[in-house]
Design a protein around this motif. Structure first.
Motif, PDB file in Angstrom:
ATOM      1  N   VAL A  99      -0.577   8.285  -0.112  1.00 52.29           N
ATOM      2  CA  VAL A  99      -1.678   8.133   1.485  1.00 52.29           C
ATOM      3  C   VAL A  99      -2.432   8.032   0.931  1.00 52.29           C
ATOM      4  CG1 VAL A  99       0.253   8.413   2.738  1.00 52.29           C
ATOM      5  CG2 VAL A  99      -1.050  10.307   1.931  1.00 52.29           C
ATOM      6  N   PRO A 100      -3.807   7.950   1.642  1.00 55.38           N
ATOM      7  CA  PRO A 100      -5.137   7.503   1.569  1.00 55.38           C
ATOM      8  C   PRO A 100      -6.058   9.068   1.408  1.00 55.38           C
ATOM      9  CG  PRO A 100      -4.930   6.176   2.985  1.00 55.38           C
ATOM     10  CD  PRO A 100      -3.312   6.607   2.208  1.00 55.38           C
ATOM     11  N   ARG A 101      -6.441   9.786   0.244  1.00 51.56           N
ATOM     12  CA  ARG A 101      -6.772  11.261   0.149  1.00 51.56           C
ATOM     13  C   ARG A 101      -7.155  12.063   1.636  1.00 51.56           C
ATOM     14  NH1 ARG A 101     -10.337  13.278  -4.032  1.00 51.56           N
ATOM     15  NH2 ARG A 101     -10.003  16.051  -3.382  1.00 51.56           N
ATOM     16  N   ASP A 102      -7.454  11.318   2.071  1.00 53.72           N
ATOM     17  CA  ASP A 102      -7.887  12.036   3.459  1.00 53.72           C
ATOM     18  C   ASP A 102      -7.285  12.203   4.528  1.00 53.72           C
ATOM     19  OD1 ASP A 102     -10.037   9.089   4.675  1.00 53.72           O
ATOM     20  OD2 ASP A 102      -8.398  10.047   3.726  1.00 53.72           O
ATOM     21  N   ALA A 103      -6.198  11.455   4.206  1.00 51.42           N
ATOM     22  CA  ALA A 103      -4.913  11.673   5.375  1.00 51.42           C
ATOM     23  C   ALA A 103      -4.105  12.491   5.168  1.00 51.42           C
ATOM     24  CB  ALA A 103      -4.794   9.802   5.698  1.00 51.42           C
ATOM     25  N   ARG A 104      -3.712  12.741   3.448  1.00 48.46           N
ATOM     26  CA  ARG A 104      -2.646  13.752   3.182  1.00 48.46           C
ATOM     27  C   ARG A 104      -2.717  14.910   3.586  1.00 48.46           C
ATOM     28  NH1 ARG A 104      -3.137  13.670  -2.747  1.00 48.46           N
ATOM     29  NH2 ARG A 104      -4.053  15.058  -2.516  1.00 48.46           N
ATOM     30  N   PRO A 105      -3.342  15.869   3.052  1.00 46.33           N
ATOM     31  CA  PRO A 105      -3.643  17.277   4.566  1.00 46.33           C
ATOM     32  C   PRO A 105      -2.962  17.376   5.628  1.00 46.33           C
ATOM     33  CG  PRO A 105      -5.722  16.406   3.349  1.00 46.33           C
ATOM     34  CD  PRO A 105      -5.279  15.558   3.551  1.00 46.33           C
ATOM     35  N   LYS A 106      -3.271  16.150   6.563  1.00 48.99           N
ATOM     36  CA  LYS A 106      -2.227  16.659   7.838  1.00 48.99           C
ATOM     37  C   LYS A 106      -1.068  15.737   7.960  1.00 48.99           C
ATOM     38  CE  LYS A 106      -3.263  14.221  12.508  1.00 48.99           C
ATOM     39  NZ  LYS A 106      -4.144  14.302  13.655  1.00 48.99           N
ATOM     40  N   VAL A 148      -9.081   5.519  -9.530  1.00 52.46           N
ATOM     41  CA  VAL A 148      -9.227   4.748 -10.160  1.00 52.46           C
ATOM     42  C   VAL A 148      -8.836   3.282  -9.892  1.00 52.46           C
ATOM     43  CG1 VAL A 148      -8.868   3.693 -12.479  1.00 52.46           C
ATOM     44  CG2 VAL A 148      -9.057   5.796 -11.965  1.00 52.46           C
ATOM     45  N   PHE A 149      -7.878   3.251  -8.635  1.00 54.37           N
ATOM     46  CA  PHE A 149      -6.864   2.215  -8.539  1.00 54.37           C
ATOM     47  C   PHE A 149      -7.308   1.956  -6.401  1.00 54.37           C
ATOM     48  CE2 PHE A 149      -3.478   3.610 -11.415  1.00 54.37           C
ATOM     49  CZ  PHE A 149      -4.016   2.996 -12.195  1.00 54.37           C
ATOM     50  N   ALA A 150      -8.561   1.939  -6.596  1.00 52.00           N
ATOM     51  CA  ALA A 150      -9.119   2.032  -5.509  1.00 52.00           C
ATOM     52  C   ALA A 150      -8.499   0.455  -4.462  1.00 52.00           C
ATOM     53  CB  ALA A 150     -10.746   1.639  -5.584  1.00 52.00           C
ATOM     54  N   GLU A 151      -8.362  -0.528  -6.050  1.00 54.01           N
ATOM     55  CA  GLU A 151      -7.493  -1.399  -5.142  1.00 54.01           C
ATOM     56  C   GLU A 151      -5.931  -1.023  -3.761  1.00 54.01           C
ATOM     57  OE1 GLU A 151      -7.773  -0.635  -7.943  1.00 54.01           O
ATOM     58  OE2 GLU A 151      -5.838  -1.561  -8.946  1.00 54.01           O
ATOM     59  N   ARG A 152      -5.962  -0.207  -4.245  1.00 56.18           N
ATOM     60  CA  ARG A 152      -4.573   0.157  -3.727  1.00 56.18           C
ATOM     61  C   ARG A 152      -4.461   1.150  -2.110  1.00 56.18           C
ATOM     62  NH1 ARG A 152      -0.740   1.991  -8.944  1.00 56.18           N
ATOM     63  NH2 ARG A 152      -1.543   0.494 -10.126  1.00 56.18           N
ATOM     64  N   ASP A 153      -5.456   0.686  -2.041  1.00 55.22           N
ATOM     65  CA  ASP A 153      -6.392   1.411  -0.373  1.00 55.22           C
ATOM     66  C   ASP A 153      -5.250   1.011   0.860  1.00 55.22           C
ATOM     67  OD1 ASP A 153      -9.578   2.298  -0.744  1.00 55.22           O
ATOM     68  OD2 ASP A 153      -7.777   2.948  -1.662  1.00 55.22           O
ATOM     69  N   ALA A 154      -5.513  -0.916   0.854  1.00 53.97           N
ATOM     70  CA  ALA A 154      -4.478  -0.905   1.935  1.00 53.97           C
ATOM     71  C   ALA A 154      -2.985  -0.666   1.281  1.00 53.97           C
ATOM     72  CB  ALA A 154      -4.266  -2.269   1.416  1.00 53.97           C
ATOM     73  N   GLU A 155      -1.727  -0.232   0.797  1.00 48.91           N
ATOM     74  CA  GLU A 155      -1.270   0.510   0.413  1.00 48.91           C
ATOM     75  C   GLU A 155      -0.638   1.294   0.583  1.00 48.91           C
ATOM     76  OE1 GLU A 155       0.558  -0.384  -4.001  1.00 48.91           O
ATOM     77  OE2 GLU A 155       2.167   1.113  -3.501  1.00 48.91           O
ATOM     78  N   GLN A 156      -1.751   2.396   0.376  1.00 46.94           N
ATOM     79  CA  GLN A 156      -1.962   3.561   0.893  1.00 46.94           C
ATOM     80  C   GLN A 156      -1.501   3.453   2.334  1.00 46.94           C
ATOM     81  OE1 GLN A 156      -4.565   6.105  -1.518  1.00 46.94           O
ATOM     82  NE2 GLN A 156      -3.210   5.780  -3.583  1.00 46.94           N
ATOM     83  N   ASN A 197       1.704   3.277   3.549  1.00 43.02           N
ATOM     84  CA  ASN A 197       2.279   4.286   2.840  1.00 43.02           C
ATOM     85  C   ASN A 197       2.049   5.288   4.276  1.00 43.02           C
ATOM     86  OD1 ASN A 197       3.246   2.867   0.619  1.00 43.02           O
ATOM     87  ND2 ASN A 197       1.745   3.942  -0.784  1.00 43.02           N
ATOM     88  N   LEU A 198       0.481   5.549   4.637  1.00 43.89           N
ATOM     89  CA  LEU A 198       0.622   6.715   4.957  1.00 43.89           C
ATOM     90  C   LEU A 198       1.238   6.359   7.016  1.00 43.89           C
ATOM     91  CD1 LEU A 198      -0.971   8.752   6.589  1.00 43.89           C
ATOM     92  CD2 LEU A 198      -2.919   7.388   7.382  1.00 43.89           C
ATOM     93  N   LYS A 199       1.097   5.739   6.853  1.00 43.76           N
ATOM     94  CA  LYS A 199       2.366   4.632   8.255  1.00 43.76           C
ATOM     95  C   LYS A 199       3.843   4.473   8.177  1.00 43.76           C
ATOM     96  CE  LYS A 199       2.870   0.999  11.302  1.00 43.76           C
ATOM     97  NZ  LYS A 199       3.329  -0.228  11.530  1.00 43.76           N
ATOM     98  N   LEU A 200       4.565   5.265   7.414  1.00 40.25           N
ATOM     99  CA  LEU A 200       5.378   5.290   6.588  1.00 40.25           C
ATOM    100  C   LEU A 200       5.924   6.698   6.847  1.00 40.25           C
ATOM    101  CD1 LEU A 200       6.254   2.786   3.833  1.00 40.25           C
ATOM    102  CD2 LEU A 200       7.347   2.844   6.246  1.00 40.25           C
ATOM    103  N   LYS A 201       4.971   7.430   5.894  1.00 40.75           N
ATOM    104  CA  LYS A 201       5.339   9.147   6.097  1.00 40.75           C
ATOM    105  C   LYS A 201       4.615   9.881   7.436  1.00 40.75           C
ATOM    106  CE  LYS A 201       4.524   9.951   1.677  1.00 40.75           C
ATOM    107  NZ  LYS A 201       3.861  11.223   0.482  1.00 40.75           N
ATOM    108  N   GLU A 202       3.616   8.770   8.509  1.00 44.39           N
ATOM    109  CA  GLU A 202       3.845   9.712   9.869  1.00 44.39           C
ATOM    110  C   GLU A 202       5.509   9.065  10.403  1.00 44.39           C
ATOM    111  OE1 GLU A 202      -0.774   9.026  10.309  1.00 44.39           O
ATOM    112  OE2 GLU A 202       0.174   7.641  11.158  1.00 44.39           O
ATOM    113  N   GLU A 203       5.707   7.680  10.327  1.00 47.00           N
ATOM    114  CA  GLU A 203       7.102   8.688  10.757  1.00 47.00           C
ATOM    115  C   GLU A 203       7.956   8.744  10.413  1.00 47.00           C
ATOM    116  OE1 GLU A 203       6.271   2.769  11.112  1.00 47.00           O
ATOM    117  OE2 GLU A 203       7.737   3.826   9.606  1.00 47.00           O
ATOM    118  N   LEU A 204       8.249   8.788   9.038  1.00 49.77           N
ATOM    119  CA  LEU A 204       9.296  10.033   8.193  1.00 49.77           C
ATOM    120  C   LEU A 204       8.613  11.803   8.957  1.00 49.77           C
ATOM    121  CD1 LEU A 204       9.123   8.724   4.673  1.00 49.77           C
ATOM    122  CD2 LEU A 204      11.018   9.348   6.281  1.00 49.77           C
TER     123      LEU A 204
END
Length: 409
Positions: A315-322, A264-272, A275-282
């Motif tokens: 984070v983006p769904r496809d990147a989340r498992p990794k 539903v909130f596809a427009e938040r992809d950029a934010e996600q 978020n992915l970058k931040l989570k990768e750093e964490l």
């Protein structure tokens, strides 16, 4: 008539031995010459000399008891006093008297030695009792239990004391062991009760999470899921055979909801993506905590990182498992370190580890079969999804096998 310095034979064949109290009749000899008579009784004297010498040697070099030694001395003294030999009978009495003194001295030495051994045994048993009573209050269940068993073996190797003292010390020793066993049993019963309570709590949380999974009230439901997660963490761990299944259901319910919200909130992809970058750093920071050397510090640091992780958002769904897999790998390593310590104090851990390993192996085998079936049907998307799930299950199986190896099996 024939004679020597210690005896003589008169014309009637009577044999005499000379003593400090005068001549004493040894015996009568009619079978031969007077010289043969003296030689016969002189040999009897030499026989007594040999017997006394042998007894002296036995007293000095063997563990002949005082009672047996005094009986033998008395027997020899009777023979000497009977005057049935020709020789220096007084000298033999002197040797027998000295032998009595030696036996008395040896008796005293043995009595002193027994007293010393008894004293040493008393001190040793008192030390065992003191250590057992100290161990009775220990929370190091495995180490203290093994030490108490070793103390029992040591006790069995010590000499007994007088009955009253030995019984009193043994009573204290046995009471300490019983007190420890009772506390250990209560401890593990309490742990089992806590895990059962955690299971019930998580069953309730799973039911609510599954009920919310189709909600479209995005904000309120997301907030509730965060609360449910906090409650989940606060609930503690359930039994190993239930924990993973409950977590998969709980996480699966959240996945359904957040996946719908993400669409539903596809427009938040950029934010996600950010978020992915931040989570990768964490995740990278978390990976630096391995290998675990200071469990307490590593757990505290990971808890802080995990709070920051939760605050980042999705984070983006496809990147989340990794990326989540990286954090989960660190968390599993920390859990393994905790459970390794727990297993060392839990006598039921081996059976549970074997049970979990069997369950995980069955799950891995099942997934492999499903992947082969999906590929055979040409369903590559399902095959890839199952492969990602297989990676997680395989990692858990590898951790379980590694933990099982710590038991030597």
């Amino acid at each position: 008539m024939s004679s020597d310095p210690w005896g003589r034979v008169d014309e009637t064949g009577t044999v005499y031995v000379r003593t400090a109290d005068g001549e004493q009749v040894v015996g009568s000899w009619q079978a031969g010459s007077p010289e043969e008579a003296l030689a016969y009784f002189e040999r009897k004297y030499e026989g007594l000399v040999v017997e006394i010498g042998l007894l002296e040697k036995r007293v000095k070099t063997t563990d002949l008891s005082s009672k047996d030694a005094m009986t033998a001395i008395g027997h020899l003294r009777e023979q000497v006093d009977a005057h049935h030999a020709v020789g220096d009978l007084a000298a033999l009495r002197v040797r027998l008297d000295k032998l009595v003194e030696l036996v008395d001295a040896r008796r005293e030495e043995r009595r002193a030695q027994r007293a010393k051994q008894s004293d040493e045994a008393r001190h040793a048993k008192e030390a065992l009792v003191a250590e057992a009573e100290e161990l009775a209050g220990s929370d190091q269940w495995r180490a203290a239990g093994e030490r108490l068993r070793a103390l029992v073996d040591t006790w069995k190797g010590l000499p007994r004391l007088d009955r009253k003292s030995d019984d009193e010390l043994w009573h204290r020793f046995s009471h300490a062991r019983s007190a420890f066993s009772k506390r250990r049993k209560q401890h593990f019963a309490h742990l089992d009760a806590q895990r059962e309570e955690a299971r019930k709590t998580k069953e309730r949380l799973v039911a609510e999470a599954e009920g919310l999974s189709k909600s479209t009230d995005w904000g309120v439901t997301a907030a509730r899921y965060r609360d449910l997660m906090s409650e989940w963490k606060a609930a503690g761990r359930a039994q190993r055979e239930h924990e993973e299944d409950l977590w998969n259901r709980f996480r699966g319910a959240q996945d359904v909801f957040f996946a719908a919200r993400s669409s539903v909130f596809a427009e938040r992809d950029a934010e996600q993506t950010e978020n992915l970058k931040l989570k990768e750093e964490l995740a990278e920071e978390a990976e630096k905590l391995l290998p675990v050397t200071d469990l307490k510090a590593a757990r505290a640091a990971f808890r802080t990182l995990n709070e920051r992780w939760e605050a980042v958002g999705h984070v983006p769904r496809d990147a989340r498992p990794k990326v989540e897999g990286r954090m989960h790998a660190v968390e599993r390593a920390l859990q393994e370190a905790e459970e390794s310590e727990w297993r060392r104090t839990n006598p039921e851990a081996r059976a549970r580890a074997e049970g979990l390993t069997g369950q995980l192996q069955a799950a891995v085998d099942k997934l492999k079969g499903q992947i082969e079936q999906a590929r055979a049907q040409g369903n590559d998307a399902r095959a890839k999804k199952l492969e990602r799930e297989l990676e997680g299950r395989q990692a858990l199986l590898d951790q379980a096998l590694k933990g099982l190896q710590e038991f030597g099996g």
